[in-house]
Design a protein around this motif. Structure first.
Motif, PDB file in Angstrom:
ATOM      1  N   SER A 194       0.827  -1.211   0.000  1.00  0.00           N
ATOM      2  CA  SER A 194       0.000   0.000   0.000  1.00  0.00           C
ATOM      3  C   SER A 194       0.860   1.259   0.000  1.00  0.00           C
ATOM      4  O   SER A 194       0.551   2.243  -0.689  1.00  0.00           O
ATOM      5  CB  SER A 194      -0.926   0.006   1.222  1.00  0.00           C
ATOM      6  N   ALA A 195       1.940   1.246   0.771  1.00  0.00           N
ATOM      7  CA  ALA A 195       2.804   2.420   0.841  1.00  0.00           C
ATOM      8  C   ALA A 195       3.428   2.731  -0.512  1.00  0.00           C
ATOM      9  O   ALA A 195       3.461   3.889  -0.944  1.00  0.00           O
ATOM     10  CB  ALA A 195       3.891   2.205   1.886  1.00  0.00           C
ATOM     11  N   LEU A 196       3.902   1.713  -1.207  1.00  0.00           N
ATOM     12  CA  LEU A 196       4.529   1.938  -2.511  1.00  0.00           C
ATOM     13  C   LEU A 196       3.516   2.391  -3.556  1.00  0.00           C
ATOM     14  O   LEU A 196       3.881   3.048  -4.528  1.00  0.00           O
ATOM     15  CB  LEU A 196       5.243   0.671  -2.977  1.00  0.00           C
ATOM     16  N   SER A 197       2.245   2.070  -3.343  1.00  0.00           N
ATOM     17  CA  SER A 197       1.224   2.462  -4.311  1.00  0.00           C
ATOM     18  C   SER A 197       0.986   3.968  -4.314  1.00  0.00           C
ATOM     19  O   SER A 197       0.487   4.519  -5.310  1.00  0.00           O
ATOM     20  CB  SER A 197      -0.094   1.723  -4.041  1.00  0.00           C
ATOM     21  N   ILE A 198       1.317   4.661  -3.222  1.00  0.00           N
ATOM     22  CA  ILE A 198       1.119   6.118  -3.169  1.00  0.00           C
ATOM     23  C   ILE A 198       2.426   6.884  -3.101  1.00  0.00           C
ATOM     24  O   ILE A 198       2.444   8.103  -3.292  1.00  0.00           O
ATOM     25  CB  ILE A 198       0.229   6.529  -1.973  1.00  0.00           C
ATOM     26  N   ALA A 199       3.537   6.202  -2.837  1.00  0.00           N
ATOM     27  CA  ALA A 199       4.816   6.886  -2.642  1.00  0.00           C
ATOM     28  C   ALA A 199       5.457   7.255  -3.981  1.00  0.00           C
ATOM     29  O   ALA A 199       5.208   6.631  -5.014  1.00  0.00           O
ATOM     30  CB  ALA A 199       5.770   6.013  -1.834  1.00  0.00           C
ATOM     31  N   THR A 213      17.391   2.503  -2.244  1.00  0.00           N
ATOM     32  CA  THR A 213      16.610   3.723  -2.441  1.00  0.00           C
ATOM     33  C   THR A 213      16.329   3.840  -3.927  1.00  0.00           C
ATOM     34  O   THR A 213      17.261   3.805  -4.747  1.00  0.00           O
ATOM     35  CB  THR A 213      17.377   4.975  -1.961  1.00  0.00           C
ATOM     36  N   ALA A 214      15.031   3.949  -4.274  1.00  0.00           N
ATOM     37  CA  ALA A 214      14.672   3.979  -5.693  1.00  0.00           C
ATOM     38  C   ALA A 214      13.247   4.507  -5.837  1.00  0.00           C
ATOM     39  O   ALA A 214      12.496   4.573  -4.847  1.00  0.00           O
ATOM     40  CB  ALA A 214      14.761   2.571  -6.291  1.00  0.00           C
ATOM     41  N   PRO A 215      12.869   4.895  -7.058  1.00  0.00           N
ATOM     42  CA  PRO A 215      11.459   5.230  -7.280  1.00  0.00           C
ATOM     43  C   PRO A 215      10.564   4.080  -6.816  1.00  0.00           C
ATOM     44  O   PRO A 215      10.917   2.905  -6.964  1.00  0.00           O
ATOM     45  CB  PRO A 215      11.386   5.427  -8.798  1.00  0.00           C
ATOM     46  N   ALA A 216       9.424   4.430  -6.255  1.00  0.00           N
ATOM     47  CA  ALA A 216       8.546   3.425  -5.657  1.00  0.00           C
ATOM     48  C   ALA A 216       8.166   2.331  -6.648  1.00  0.00           C
ATOM     49  O   ALA A 216       8.113   1.143  -6.290  1.00  0.00           O
ATOM     50  CB  ALA A 216       7.294   4.106  -5.106  1.00  0.00           C
ATOM     51  N   ALA A 217       7.903   2.716  -7.879  1.00  0.00           N
ATOM     52  CA  ALA A 217       7.499   1.720  -8.882  1.00  0.00           C
ATOM     53  C   ALA A 217       8.606   0.705  -9.137  1.00  0.00           C
ATOM     54  O   ALA A 217       8.342  -0.484  -9.347  1.00  0.00           O
ATOM     55  CB  ALA A 217       7.104   2.415 -10.177  1.00  0.00           C
ATOM     56  N   LEU A 219      10.931  -0.284  -6.945  1.00  0.00           N
ATOM     57  CA  LEU A 219      10.999  -1.190  -5.797  1.00  0.00           C
ATOM     58  C   LEU A 219       9.882  -2.218  -5.853  1.00  0.00           C
ATOM     59  O   LEU A 219      10.090  -3.399  -5.558  1.00  0.00           O
ATOM     60  CB  LEU A 219      10.923  -0.408  -4.487  1.00  0.00           C
ATOM     61  N   ALA A 220       8.674  -1.762  -6.205  1.00  0.00           N
ATOM     62  CA  ALA A 220       7.537  -2.679  -6.270  1.00  0.00           C
ATOM     63  C   ALA A 220       7.726  -3.753  -7.328  1.00  0.00           C
ATOM     64  O   ALA A 220       7.174  -4.858  -7.209  1.00  0.00           O
ATOM     65  CB  ALA A 220       6.253  -1.886  -6.542  1.00  0.00           C
ATOM     66  N   ALA A 221       8.524  -3.444  -8.352  1.00  0.00           N
ATOM     67  CA  ALA A 221       8.743  -4.399  -9.438  1.00  0.00           C
ATOM     68  C   ALA A 221       9.956  -5.297  -9.220  1.00  0.00           C
ATOM     69  O   ALA A 221      10.195  -6.210 -10.007  1.00  0.00           O
ATOM     70  CB  ALA A 221       8.908  -3.635 -10.756  1.00  0.00           C
ATOM     71  N   ASP A 222      10.714  -5.053  -8.156  1.00  0.00           N
ATOM     72  CA  ASP A 222      11.928  -5.830  -7.883  1.00  0.00           C
ATOM     73  C   ASP A 222      11.569  -7.049  -7.034  1.00  0.00           C
ATOM     74  O   ASP A 222      11.467  -6.961  -5.812  1.00  0.00           O
ATOM     75  CB  ASP A 222      12.945  -4.945  -7.166  1.00  0.00           C
ATOM     76  N   ASP A 223      11.364  -8.179  -7.684  1.00  0.00           N
ATOM     77  CA  ASP A 223      10.892  -9.372  -6.985  1.00  0.00           C
ATOM     78  C   ASP A 223      11.842  -9.817  -5.880  1.00  0.00           C
ATOM     79  O   ASP A 223      11.411 -10.173  -4.780  1.00  0.00           O
ATOM     80  CB  ASP A 223      10.688 -10.520  -7.978  1.00  0.00           C
ATOM     81  N   LEU A 225      14.051  -8.113  -4.108  1.00  0.00           N
ATOM     82  CA  LEU A 225      14.041  -7.178  -2.974  1.00  0.00           C
ATOM     83  C   LEU A 225      12.743  -7.296  -2.188  1.00  0.00           C
ATOM     84  O   LEU A 225      12.736  -7.322  -0.953  1.00  0.00           O
ATOM     85  CB  LEU A 225      14.220  -5.742  -3.498  1.00  0.00           C
ATOM     86  N   ARG A 226      11.627  -7.407  -2.911  1.00  0.00           N
ATOM     87  CA  ARG A 226      10.327  -7.526  -2.240  1.00  0.00           C
ATOM     88  C   ARG A 226      10.290  -8.759  -1.362  1.00  0.00           C
ATOM     89  O   ARG A 226       9.860  -8.709  -0.199  1.00  0.00           O
ATOM     90  CB  ARG A 226       9.196  -7.564  -3.267  1.00  0.00           C
ATOM     91  N   HIS A 227      10.710  -9.884  -1.902  1.00  0.00           N
ATOM     92  CA  HIS A 227      10.657 -11.143  -1.137  1.00  0.00           C
ATOM     93  C   HIS A 227      11.607 -11.121   0.052  1.00  0.00           C
ATOM     94  O   HIS A 227      11.299 -11.649   1.123  1.00  0.00           O
ATOM     95  CB  HIS A 227      10.965 -12.321  -2.056  1.00  0.00           C
ATOM     96  N   ALA A 228      12.765 -10.484  -0.119  1.00  0.00           N
ATOM     97  CA  ALA A 228      13.775 -10.495   0.937  1.00  0.00           C
ATOM     98  C   ALA A 228      13.458  -9.530   2.070  1.00  0.00           C
ATOM     99  O   ALA A 228      13.712  -9.826   3.248  1.00  0.00           O
ATOM    100  CB  ALA A 228      15.148 -10.154   0.349  1.00  0.00           C
ATOM    101  N   TYR A 229      12.855  -8.361   1.736  1.00  0.00           N
ATOM    102  CA  TYR A 229      12.720  -7.320   2.748  1.00  0.00           C
ATOM    103  C   TYR A 229      11.297  -6.820   2.983  1.00  0.00           C
ATOM    104  O   TYR A 229      11.006  -6.258   4.029  1.00  0.00           O
ATOM    105  CB  TYR A 229      13.587  -6.107   2.371  1.00  0.00           C
ATOM    106  N   LEU A 230      10.401  -6.997   2.009  1.00  0.00           N
ATOM    107  CA  LEU A 230       9.107  -6.338   2.090  1.00  0.00           C
ATOM    108  C   LEU A 230       7.939  -7.289   2.303  1.00  0.00           C
ATOM    109  O   LEU A 230       6.821  -6.844   2.524  1.00  0.00           O
ATOM    110  CB  LEU A 230       8.862  -5.487   0.814  1.00  0.00           C
ATOM    111  N   GLY A 231       8.139  -8.557   2.171  1.00  0.00           N
ATOM    112  CA  GLY A 231       7.116  -9.529   2.547  1.00  0.00           C
ATOM    113  C   GLY A 231       5.955  -9.659   1.585  1.00  0.00           C
ATOM    114  O   GLY A 231       4.868 -10.079   1.984  1.00  0.00           O
ATOM    115  N   PHE A 232       6.151  -9.297   0.301  1.00  0.00           N
ATOM    116  CA  PHE A 232       5.059  -9.542  -0.662  1.00  0.00           C
ATOM    117  C   PHE A 232       5.646  -9.805  -2.039  1.00  0.00           C
ATOM    118  O   PHE A 232       6.821  -9.580  -2.271  1.00  0.00           O
ATOM    119  CB  PHE A 232       4.069  -8.388  -0.686  1.00  0.00           C
TER     120      PHE A 232
END
Length: 232
Positions: A194-199, A213-217, A219-223, A225-232
């Motif tokens: 949700s945070a990346l959807s508005i950031a 540190t990167a544009p939100a989009a 980070l959301a597309a980096d599989d 990184l998401r799996h390792a640190y963001l839990g989705f």
């Protein structure tokens, strides 16, 4: 924030953190529990003293300033936990925010502006805050911060414990707010999706250090990184 290092006794919660929150942008700070997200906000607002590094707002060094000076310099901190003053009415809580207003503010956001953003509060303006739901309390603490006329808004886990519909409403308001103003929002969130959807920008912390540190989009597309640190 440059080289920001802070902790609690022997525990180092932040280790040389560099983060920039720009005006008119939402910068999301993400990471697992214990990554240092809340400590980052507490250090910016003067509740935790850094052992190294610096915090500047519009070129002013606030690193060693007292918390009340930082608040009056235009930094509003909404901590985790929806800390309304329950014995006061909605209206009285908002008046407190105005009393703490920044001397540097260029535009004055009033209680009526908050009621426009959050119609549920307008309907309950004369009710004691203890009668509000969890979502309404979150709206109230954000509104109380906004009437102080901040340049920087620090938000710690605003979605915690709220229904998805209320989270969507609050996040939508934040997105609209930065489009309309020059406010810089630093958003700490466990709900990374949700945070990346508005950031605009995402910062990922891991064990007190900046992992990415990167544009939100991006980070959301980096599989990985998401799996390792963001839990989705």
């Amino acid at each position: 924030m440059r080289g920001l290092t802070a902790g609690y006794g022997p525990v180092r919660a932040l280790d040389g953190v560099d983060v920039t929150a720009e005006r008119g942008h939402i910068t999301a700070v993400l990471g697992a529990n214990g990554a240092g997200k809340t400590t980052l906000l507490r250090t910016i607002s003067g509740l935790v003293r850094p052992t190294a590094g610096s915090v500047h707002v519009d070129g002013t060094d606030l690193t060693a300033a007292a918390a009340e000076k930082i608040a009056r310099a235009g930094v509003a901190h909404v901590p985790e936990g929806r800390g309304v003053i329950t014995e006061l009415t909605v209206e009285e809580n908002l008046r407190l925010g105005a009393l703490l207003g920044s001397a540097r503010k260029r535009t004055e956001r009033t209680a009526e502006d908050v009621y426009t953003m959050f119609p549920a509060l307008a309907e309950r303006r004369r009710r004691d805050a203890h009668t509000l739901s969890g979502g309404e309390r979150q709206m109230l603490v954000i509104g109380r911060a906004l009437v102080s006329g901040p340049d920087v808004l620090l938000l710690d886990e605003p979605s915690l414990g709220l229904a998805p519909r209320i989270v969507s409403q609050i996040f939508g308001m934040l997105r609209d707010l930065v489009r309309e103003t020059e406010l810089a929002i630093l958003l700490v969130e466990q709900n990374a999706r949700s945070a990346l959807s508005i950031a605009d920008v995402g910062v990922v912390l891991g064990l007190g250090r900046v992992v990415a540190t990167a544009p939100a989009a991006e980070l959301a597309a980096d599989d990985a990184l998401r799996h390792a640190y963001l839990g989705f």
